[in-house]
Design a protein around this motif. Structure first.
Motif, short mmCIF file in Angstrom:
data_model
loop_
_atom_site.label_atom_id
_atom_site.label_comp_id
_atom_site.label_asym_id
_atom_site.label_seq_id
_atom_site.Cartn_x
_atom_site.Cartn_y
_atom_site.Cartn_z
N GLY A 249 71.68 -59.54 74.64
CA GLY A 249 71.15 -60.00 75.96
C GLY A 249 70.28 -58.93 76.78
N ALA A 250 70.37 -57.61 76.26
CA ALA A 250 69.98 -56.48 76.87
C ALA A 250 68.27 -56.08 76.33
N TYR A 251 67.63 -56.17 77.59
CA TYR A 251 66.09 -55.81 77.25
C TYR A 251 65.77 -54.75 78.38
N ARG A 252 64.91 -53.85 77.67
CA ARG A 252 64.30 -52.75 78.45
C ARG A 252 62.72 -52.46 78.29
N ALA A 253 62.09 -51.90 79.42
CA ALA A 253 60.65 -51.36 79.20
C ALA A 253 60.38 -50.64 80.19
N GLU A 254 59.46 -49.58 79.93
CA GLU A 254 59.08 -48.56 80.67
C GLU A 254 57.58 -48.19 80.38
N GLY A 255 56.83 -48.22 81.75
CA GLY A 255 55.61 -47.80 81.37
C GLY A 255 54.80 -47.96 82.69
N PRO A 256 53.35 -47.94 82.63
CA PRO A 256 52.49 -48.23 83.89
C PRO A 256 52.37 -49.44 84.43
N TYR A 257 53.55 -50.16 84.74
CA TYR A 257 53.60 -51.41 85.10
C TYR A 257 54.19 -51.54 86.49
N PRO A 258 53.53 -52.29 87.54
CA PRO A 258 52.41 -52.80 87.52
C PRO A 258 51.34 -51.64 87.59
N PRO A 259 49.87 -52.06 87.08
CA PRO A 259 48.88 -50.91 86.96
C PRO A 259 48.47 -50.37 88.31
N VAL B 153 54.34 -57.52 79.76
CA VAL B 153 55.08 -56.36 79.76
C VAL B 153 55.99 -56.21 78.40
N PRO B 154 55.60 -55.38 77.32
CA PRO B 154 56.41 -55.56 76.11
C PRO B 154 57.94 -55.08 76.48
N LEU B 155 58.85 -55.89 76.02
CA LEU B 155 60.28 -55.73 76.17
C LEU B 155 60.65 -55.43 74.85
N GLU B 156 61.85 -54.42 74.81
CA GLU B 156 62.43 -53.91 73.73
C GLU B 156 64.01 -54.45 73.89
N ARG B 157 64.58 -54.70 72.74
CA ARG B 157 65.93 -54.79 72.83
C ARG B 157 66.78 -53.81 73.06
N SER B 158 67.86 -53.56 73.68
CA SER B 158 68.63 -52.60 73.99
C SER B 158 70.15 -52.90 74.09
#
Length: 526
Positions: A488-498, A479-484
């Motif tokens: 130490g803050a990371y975020r991700a959003e998407g069709p996970y899990p598929p 799952v690709p994470l982005e700094r936010s």
């Protein structure tokens, strides 16, 4: 005496079981149609006003008594045209009425195809007023959470329905095998049972209309004639009213009344909301008939045992054979309905519906044991007096089972996807995580990583992997994470899990010294 002693023992078991069920299984009303997407989403930060506001659900909705309302930041309702429903009856929408920047609150209310109210609110912002912006969908609350009175009335309705259908069903045997005194008393009981059933239906109509917030005359009329649950309730009420003066006179009319009433009841609730609908309705009808045959026969034995013991003793063998058929019919139809309602058997204990179903199965097993004791006592001793405690035990178990059924038939068989809050610490590394359902298979992931080392350096790399525990052949998903925000803050959003199922969430944190810390958490999506 042995039969009485055994009956007392099983009565104690029954009391303990009922108490355990009451304590261990809290009942909370769960929406049968769940919100899976909203447009805009909860907490969205938009640069321009949207064209429309829409909410989408996982099941069909009733085609009446639904709305979407939009409020501005001051709490003023914005004028909108009436909400429109999609052809598949799973989505409602309205054109967006706002023009200025600011925060907007959306409130929606629908009724699922099985008659359960679903309502909720969320907000989004347009422009720069974004103080409380977030992501993902909020928890999906239900409108009018039922209280103890609601479930009490529903329980009385369910039990009286089983007694009414079963009592009418046994009328043919009574007419052919009982004397005039028993037949006369049977007809008196028939009128009483039907009147109680009629009163229970009227009482339930009031509490149901209150639950779905149809408290005006127009709203109540629309609910009763414009929804499947309301139409079924009106049909059952009419059939019962007609049955009070007419039932018990003609066998063919009695059989037709049973068929129409069971069909009306089966064309609302869970069977109406699940596909294939015909199989669900037929299985539910068989289930109701099996339960009613048992309940009605048991009521006859208990009611007539003292004053017409000879008639009750003559009826007992017929009832015993019918009860066996009822149990087989209940097991067969119940298995079909469970497979139709629950996507995976492994979900069964994850929702109150499944836990109550398991409790019902356990109580039914006790009924089978009590029935075996009853038949053995009858064959060995021939003393009818010793059978009464076992009959009362059987009746008590029947009431427990009917009460459980009346409760879980109002609940959602499928567990809800909920936000997972996860806090953990390994060594000097702390993690605060949140996995939030975002609708239609989407999830939002939020991770805050912090080190207790003196330098407090941010991690060099953070990796999020999802591994299916149900399908081992599926390789781990990155799952690709982005700094936010902070380091130490990371975020991700998407069709996970598929796809839904049981998953292992693995967070791998590499620090500045190339030391890796691994955090793992089990997670289930539905």
């Amino acid at each position: 005496m042995r039969a009485i002693g055994r009956a007392r023992l099983w009565t104690l078991v029954f009391i303990i079981l009922a108490a355990a069920i009451a304590v261990a299984i809290p009942i909370r009303a769960e929406a049968h149609a769940s919100l899976i997407a909203s447009e805009p989403s909860h907490g969205d930060e938009l640069d321009a006003v949207p064209d429309a506001v829409a909410v989408t659900f996982n099941e069909r909705l009733e085609s009446r008594l639904y709305f979407i309302k939009v409020f501005d930041a001051e709490g003023n309702e914005l004028r909108t045209p009436g909400a429109r429903m999609s052809d598949d009856r799973k989505r409602i929408s309205v054109p967006f009425p706002g023009e200025a920047e600011g925060r907007y609150t959306v409130s929606y209310s629908v009724i699922s195809a099985d008659g359960h109210p679903v309502a909720g609110s969320y907000f989004f912002t347009v422009g720069r007023d974004q103080e409380a912006a977030g992501s993902g969908l909020p928890d999906d609350p239900t409108a009018g959470r039922p209280d103890a009175i609601f479930f009490l009335v529903r329980g009385v309705l369910y039990v009286s329905m089983l007694f009414a259908v079963g009592w009418v069903g046994w009328g043919a045997w009574i007419a052919a095998n009982a004397d005039e005194g028993v037949r006369l008393r049977y007809r008196r009981w028939l009128r009483r049972i039907l009147l109680v059933f009629l009163a229970a239906q009227i009482a339930y109509a009031f509490v149901w209309l209150r639950d779905i917030r149809a408290t005006t005359w127009d709203g109540a009329l629309s609910a009763l004639v414009g929804t499947s649950a309301g139409t079924a309730a009106v049909a059952m009420l009419g059939l019962t009213a007609i049955g009070v003066p007419l039932l018990g006179r003609w066998k063919l009319a009695d059989a037709g009344w049973i068929l129409l009433l069971v069909t009306a009841k089966s064309m609302a609730g869970h069977p109406w909301a699940h596909d294939p609908r015909g199989l669900a309705i037929a299985s539910n009808g068989i289930h109701l008939l099996g339960a009613a045959l048992w309940a009605g026969g048991l009521l006859f034995l208990v009611a007539f045992w003292r004053r017409h013991r000879d008639a009750a003793a003559a009826f007992a063998p017929a009832f015993s054979s019918a009860a066996l058929i009822s149990v087989l019919a209940l097991a067969f139809s119940g298995t079909i309905l469970t497979l139709l309602y629950v996507p995976k058997v492994s979900y069964l204990l994850d929702a109150a519906w499944g836990r109550l179903l398991v409790a019902k199965v356990c109580a039914t097993a006790l009924v089978a044991i009590a029935g075996g004791l009853l038949r053995r006592s009858m064959r060995r001793s021939g003393r009818e007096r010793a059978l009464r405690p076992l009959l009362l035990l059987d009746a008590g178990l029947m009431l427990v089972i009917a009460g459980l059924a009346s409760a879980f038939t109002y609940l959602n068989p499928v567990p809800e996807n909920k936000t997972l809050d996860w806090h953990d610490m390994h060594g000097t590394v702390m993690v605060a995580a949140q996995l939030v359902p975002a609708g239609e298979g989407m999830h939002a992931f939020r991770f805050d990583v912090e080190s207790t080392d003196e330098d407090g350096a941010p991690p060099k790399r953070v990796t999020l992997l999802l591994s299916s525990l149900d399908r081992r052949e599926v390789a781990s998903i990155l799952v690709p994470l982005e700094r936010s925000g902070g380091d130490g803050a990371y975020r991700a959003e998407g069709p996970y899990p598929p796809f839904p199922g049981r998953w292992n969430v693995q967070l791998r944190i590499l620090d500045a010294n190339d030391d890796e810390t691994v955090f793992e958490k089990r997670w289930t999506t539905y």
